[in-house]
Write a protein that holds these residues in place. Structure first.
Motif, PDB file in Angstrom:
ATOM      1  N   ARG A 105       0.825  -1.217   0.000  1.00 51.08           N
ATOM      2  CA  ARG A 105       0.000   0.000   0.000  1.00 51.08           C
ATOM      3  C   ARG A 105       0.852   1.258   0.000  1.00 51.08           C
ATOM      4  O   ARG A 105       0.458   2.290  -0.528  1.00 51.08           O
ATOM      5  N   VAL A 120       4.062   1.601  -1.254  1.00 53.71           N
ATOM      6  CA  VAL A 120       5.021   1.727  -2.354  1.00 53.71           C
ATOM      7  C   VAL A 120       4.311   1.461  -3.674  1.00 53.71           C
ATOM      8  O   VAL A 120       3.666   0.418  -3.831  1.00 53.71           O
ATOM      9  N   PRO A 121       4.427   2.375  -4.643  1.00 58.59           N
ATOM     10  CA  PRO A 121       3.771   2.150  -5.937  1.00 58.59           C
ATOM     11  C   PRO A 121       4.344   0.932  -6.665  1.00 58.59           C
ATOM     12  O   PRO A 121       5.535   0.627  -6.545  1.00 58.59           O
ATOM     13  N   ARG A 122       3.506   0.262  -7.398  1.00 59.10           N
ATOM     14  CA  ARG A 122       3.884  -0.944  -8.147  1.00 59.10           C
ATOM     15  C   ARG A 122       5.086  -0.682  -9.062  1.00 59.10           C
ATOM     16  O   ARG A 122       5.946  -1.534  -9.241  1.00 59.10           O
ATOM     17  N   GLU A 123       5.139   0.507  -9.649  1.00 55.11           N
ATOM     18  CA  GLU A 123       6.229   0.848 -10.575  1.00 55.11           C
ATOM     19  C   GLU A 123       7.592   0.785  -9.891  1.00 55.11           C
ATOM     20  O   GLU A 123       8.600   0.472 -10.516  1.00 55.11           O
ATOM     21  N   TRP A 151       8.575  -1.296  -7.619  1.00 45.19           N
ATOM     22  CA  TRP A 151       9.026  -2.692  -7.571  1.00 45.19           C
ATOM     23  C   TRP A 151       9.568  -3.121  -8.930  1.00 45.19           C
ATOM     24  O   TRP A 151      10.583  -3.820  -9.012  1.00 45.19           O
TER      25      TRP A 151
END
Length: 187
Positions: A120, A122-125, A127
């Motif tokens: 929640r 950290v943005p997916r991008e 990673w």
């Protein structure tokens, strides 16, 4: 009239699946050469040092090749990483902020699976970018460098979002620090 002795051609995906199977079994055999015991020990020490700086839990899982059941049904590397995330109990931490760094040698594939609280925050991008940084080192066969870099980046995120308490307490070590070597043919 038809000739009953004519052979039917193999389904188009069959040869691709068989080639992938052989490639993955071959990679299982090279797991120890690519990741010697002393490297795994150093990585475990780095995980322990990282976890003293935050309340998160980090696991590293390296697999030579996927299990036969995954190969046969053409399952994704992500699916396997999520399965390992569960098997290694990374989801079962007090603050729901565990992270699995998963490397599949056969495909030089990287997956980072974060538990709910960290996902929640950290943005997916982020990673995806992290996995791409690791991939550069892995393409060159520098597994320790890539995993060390990934651990440093994951640690920075955990320190930012889930720092250790002011008294230096990190919340306890809930999971083993040593990287896991998984062999697809055994699971």
């Amino acid at each position: 009239m038809t000739d009953n002795n004519t052979q039917q051609p193999a389904p188009p995906g069959l040869w691709r699946r068989l080639a992938r199977l052989v490639h993955h079994r071959w990679a299982d055999g090279g797991l120890q050469r690519a990741l010697p015991a002393d490297m795994l020990e150093r990585l475990g020490t780095r995980v322990a040092a990282s976890e003293r700086r935050h309340t998160g839990q980090v696991r590293i899982c390296i697999e030579g090749g996927l299990p036969l059941s995954y190969l046969w049904r053409a399952a994704s590397v992500r699916e396997r990483a999520v399965t390992q995330f569960g098997k290694l109990r990374v989801w079962d931490t007090e603050h729901n902020n565990g992270v699995l760094i998963y490397l599949l040698l056969a495909e030089r594939a990287i997956e980072i699976v974060a538990d709910r609280a960290l996902a929640r925050a950290v943005p997916r991008e982020a990673w995806g970018a992290m996995a791409e940084h690791m991939a550069e080192a892995f393409r060159a066969g520098r597994y320790e460098d890539g995993l060390t870099q990934a651990l440093a980046e994951v640690s920075a995120l955990l320190v930012e979002h889930f720092p250790a308490s002011a008294d230096g307490g990190a919340g306890g070590n809930e999971l083993p620090d040593t990287p896991v070597l998984a062999r697809g043919w055994q699971r």
